[in-house]
Design an enzyme around this catalytic site. Sequence first.
Site, PDB file in Angstrom:
ATOM      1  N   LYS A   1      -6.874   1.953 -17.306  1.00  0.00           N
ATOM      2  CA  LYS A   1      -6.317   3.029 -16.475  1.00  0.00           C
ATOM      3  C   LYS A   1      -5.780   2.589 -15.110  1.00  0.00           C
ATOM      4  CE  LYS A   1      -9.086   6.815 -18.406  1.00  0.00           C
ATOM      5  NZ  LYS A   1     -10.220   7.722 -18.135  1.00  0.00           N
TER       6      LYS A   1
ATOM      7  N   GLY B   1      -5.929   0.519  -8.507  1.00  0.00           N
ATOM      8  CA  GLY B   1      -5.453   0.319  -7.136  1.00  0.00           C
ATOM      9  C   GLY B   1      -5.777   1.464  -6.195  1.00  0.00           C
ATOM     10  N   GLU B   2      -5.807   2.666  -6.712  1.00  0.00           N
ATOM     11  CA  GLU B   2      -5.998   3.828  -5.838  1.00  0.00           C
ATOM     12  C   GLU B   2      -7.456   4.304  -5.786  1.00  0.00           C
ATOM     13  OE1 GLU B   2      -2.791   4.592  -4.798  1.00  0.00           O
ATOM     14  OE2 GLU B   2      -1.893   3.404  -6.393  1.00  0.00           O
TER      15      GLU B   2
ATOM     16  N   PHE C   1       0.812  -1.213   0.000  1.00  0.00           N
ATOM     17  CA  PHE C   1       0.000   0.000   0.000  1.00  0.00           C
ATOM     18  C   PHE C   1       0.850   1.270   0.000  1.00  0.00           C
ATOM     19  CE2 PHE C   1      -1.919  -3.398   2.600  1.00  0.00           C
ATOM     20  CZ  PHE C   1      -2.867  -3.827   1.687  1.00  0.00           C
TER      21      PHE C   1
ATOM     22  N   ARG D   1     -10.720   0.306 -19.775  1.00  0.00           N
ATOM     23  CA  ARG D   1     -10.990  -1.107 -19.972  1.00  0.00           C
ATOM     24  C   ARG D   1     -10.511  -1.895 -18.753  1.00  0.00           C
ATOM     25  NH1 ARG D   1      -7.494  -4.268 -24.440  1.00  0.00           N
ATOM     26  NH2 ARG D   1      -8.920  -5.933 -25.033  1.00  0.00           N
TER      27      ARG D   1
ATOM     28  N   PRO E   1     -12.377  -8.223 -14.269  1.00  0.00           N
ATOM     29  CA  PRO E   1     -13.354  -7.608 -13.357  1.00  0.00           C
ATOM     30  C   PRO E   1     -13.348  -8.224 -11.958  1.00  0.00           C
ATOM     31  CG  PRO E   1     -14.452  -8.844 -15.134  1.00  0.00           C
ATOM     32  CD  PRO E   1     -12.993  -8.810 -15.462  1.00  0.00           C
TER      33      PRO E   1
END
Lengths: 173, 734
Positions: free
Chosen positions: B697, B700-701, B239, B624, B628
């Site tokens: 894109k 994670g954030e 993290f 994209r 998922p």
Amino acid sequence: MNAITPPPGGNSHAVHLISLSINGKKHELEVRPWTTLLDLLRENLQMTGTKKGCDHGQCGACTVLVDGRRINSCLTLAVMHDGAELTTIEGLASEDALHPMQAAFVKHDAFQCGYCTPGQICSAVGLANEGRAHSSAEIREMMSGNLCRCGAYNNIHDAVQEALPVCRGEGTA
Amino acid sequence: MTAMQSPVGKPLDRVDGPKKVTGQAQYAGEFDAPGLLYGSAVSSAIARGRILTLHTEAAENVPGVRLVLTHLNRPKMAGENDAYEDMDAADGAPFRPLYNDRVLYSGQPIALVVAEDLEIARHAVSLIEVEYDVESHETDLYAQLDRAHDAPAELPEARGNVDAALAKSDQTIDVEYRVPVEHHNPMEPHASTVMYFPDGSLLIYDKTQGTQNSQAYIEQIFGLEGQVRVRAPFVGGAFGSGLRPQYQLVLAVMASLTLKAPVRVTLTRQQMFTFGYRPRMSQRLRMGASADGKLQAIEHSVIGQTSRFEDFTEHVAEWSGMLYHCDNVALKYSLVPLDVYTPLDMRAPGATEGVYALESAMDELACAVGMDPVEFRLANYTDFNANEGKPYSSKELRACYAQGAARFDWNKRSAEPRSMREGHELIGMGMATGVWEAMQMPASAKAALCSDGTLRVSSATTDIGTGTYTVMTQIAAAAFGLPVERVEFRLGDSSFPKAPLQGGSFTVSSVGSAVQKACDALKEKIWEAARQLADSPLAQGAVDDLRFVDGRLQLGDSPEHGMALEDIVATCGPIEAEVDGKPGEAREKYATATHSAVFAEVRVDEALGTLRVVRIVSAVAAGRVVNPKTAGSQIQGGVIWGIGQALQEETLIDHKLGRYMNHNLAEYHIPVHADSPELDVIFVEEHDEIVNALGSKGVGEIGIVGVAAAIGNAVYHATGKRVRELPITLDKVL
């Protein structure tokens, strides 16, 4: 470290001989009185599937099953478990198949980094063995001793909910 | 290959899943070696001063102790600051473990005991006594505001005239939001295991988000060019905590070099509070709007803490200049140096704090204007990033608002605070926008067709739980029309092709694009090789006719003009291609960002103030989505982090001692199973051919950004009370 080194300070702390069944295999082990069950597994036996997240019983990553019940292996001394049957994450799968709880964790993406995962799975299997957690709310409450910093909680919940009845021998949910 | 067969976009189970659920995944502190030694660090008890004497004799006399390492007997280290500057270094002079007798912060490592086992090492640590020359320290940001200086950050120029626009606004607010120190606390404590070879070279298993970052750092500070290899096949969460090399790495290397032996150093959970963290900060927002809900002015002024030795900056205020249309904007950022360690990027660094303040203030302004919070945001929508003077390459935030609101049943919310309740609980519904940059970094990758027909792709990147093993496998399999079982993606090794740090949500964008490019280059090489073969069925085709289908290379749709990949390598031998990727030029004319709309429902016990989040909907526009399943998990995790930020997380310091008080997982609260709400993640359709070749894109954030604001806004809606200091604990609500 496989060898037993002399105790600190030159005091003659006894080395204890214990018998421990780990994942069905008998071990005769020399342990010092201060060695935790967790350090015995990770450092003496190189069984690193059981994780150390805090060493204080605060995170649950070190959860294993002693005689089928959940225990934080960092909070208990190895010497206290002479004659016990120990099950760790390495002992759940059979030769050719994952344990139903492990399979459910993979299917529901119930982990990310994977570090808390062995403890989560052992806790969930322990709940099944102990006949506990019969509702969503109970699963969430009783699994709350196992922290997951990745925040996979809802997927863990779904995996546990699906696999618990199978583990209890009640067939699929 | 038809789109139906492509593994990209499919919810593939993690390819590393079986290893993780069976305990076979090995983390940095779990690699063994004959004669492995254990290091245990001694932490300073004071926040500022000098070490006068370290009494190490008692520790050294413990049977089994091999070494007590201090600043007096450590191996030679570089004297220049440059050597210590890693890929994520802040401005200034990086901290040097065991460099000299100076104590710069409480908890600083001041010695390392190395012993034959862990228990002996820890016991011996307890025998070390330290005499200090104690100097007075300053650790309280709010007591030191007069020492603030301009942050070395390139903020966008102010535009328009904020003061004039505020004077003309129908509604204005002037509010201060405060956020506390938070610590990353990945479940795996930081650890490094150093294997020492007779030629003096080192193989290091390190907990890191950048194998090549740790490698270069160790090579530079110890003068070991070309002699260090760093591996990180599994990382137990990070993290941001693994973006810079941490001190356990340096200590383990020092001990290994001194003793010419393998050494492992694992930090305790308490020591996980002795390096980087999310900084405490104050944010003042002055904002104005017209009666019809158009933003007239935004001034966002940030004062954050940093260390005495480095000026840590992150993008805190920038979001206020780019998220909405506003002609009068001023962004300010200053820092107060304290006797603490330098802060460190932590999940969505800067946005987590800055967007919290902005989106809370937006809610206040919407209330002042008397508009629905979603309507207010739509009234100020923009497709243009005014900070950069560029349009967005794509921005489906409107769809996020619409789909999120629909899933949440936002229209069932009554606008008035304290107007919804069930039994003894007040119900609150709040929302916020989230935003994060969509960056791309230079990255390389190698693709190889092995003699058994397996496609093996490699990069030095890591998988900190993000799903990198899995999504790179999918990207490579898609490029070749192979089933994912025939693709092996290798990572976490500094000897592999160059990769950026794993952070900032740019791994898929950077490494994924490089993987795709490497696969394209390999395809051409395979064709070149195959067409040279005697009687090659591929001899006549043109490159545009090439198809990789079902493990075969063929021309057009005719299988007879084709060969199985394993037959090609059986004859030609293994074929490989390595490429260097870099951000596309098309990006330069555009701003690129990921967006989200977050909706939260809270319940507050009217008498007790106990607060729970019962429902979150997060609608994300991230281009994209490669997988998922794993992407959804990233967003869920981010939302859980947002709940922690909103309601629980705060590292408390005793300013008299200059020392953290709750440095353990019992008192530093993070969300647990019982805190996890009903959680809906929506990925809205977003097409973007500019951001990178994959149109992806990164996620994670974005999951955390906006969550704390949505919850805080929901708490206001439930109670009528605006809490402007995180975390929102019950004492602040009552």
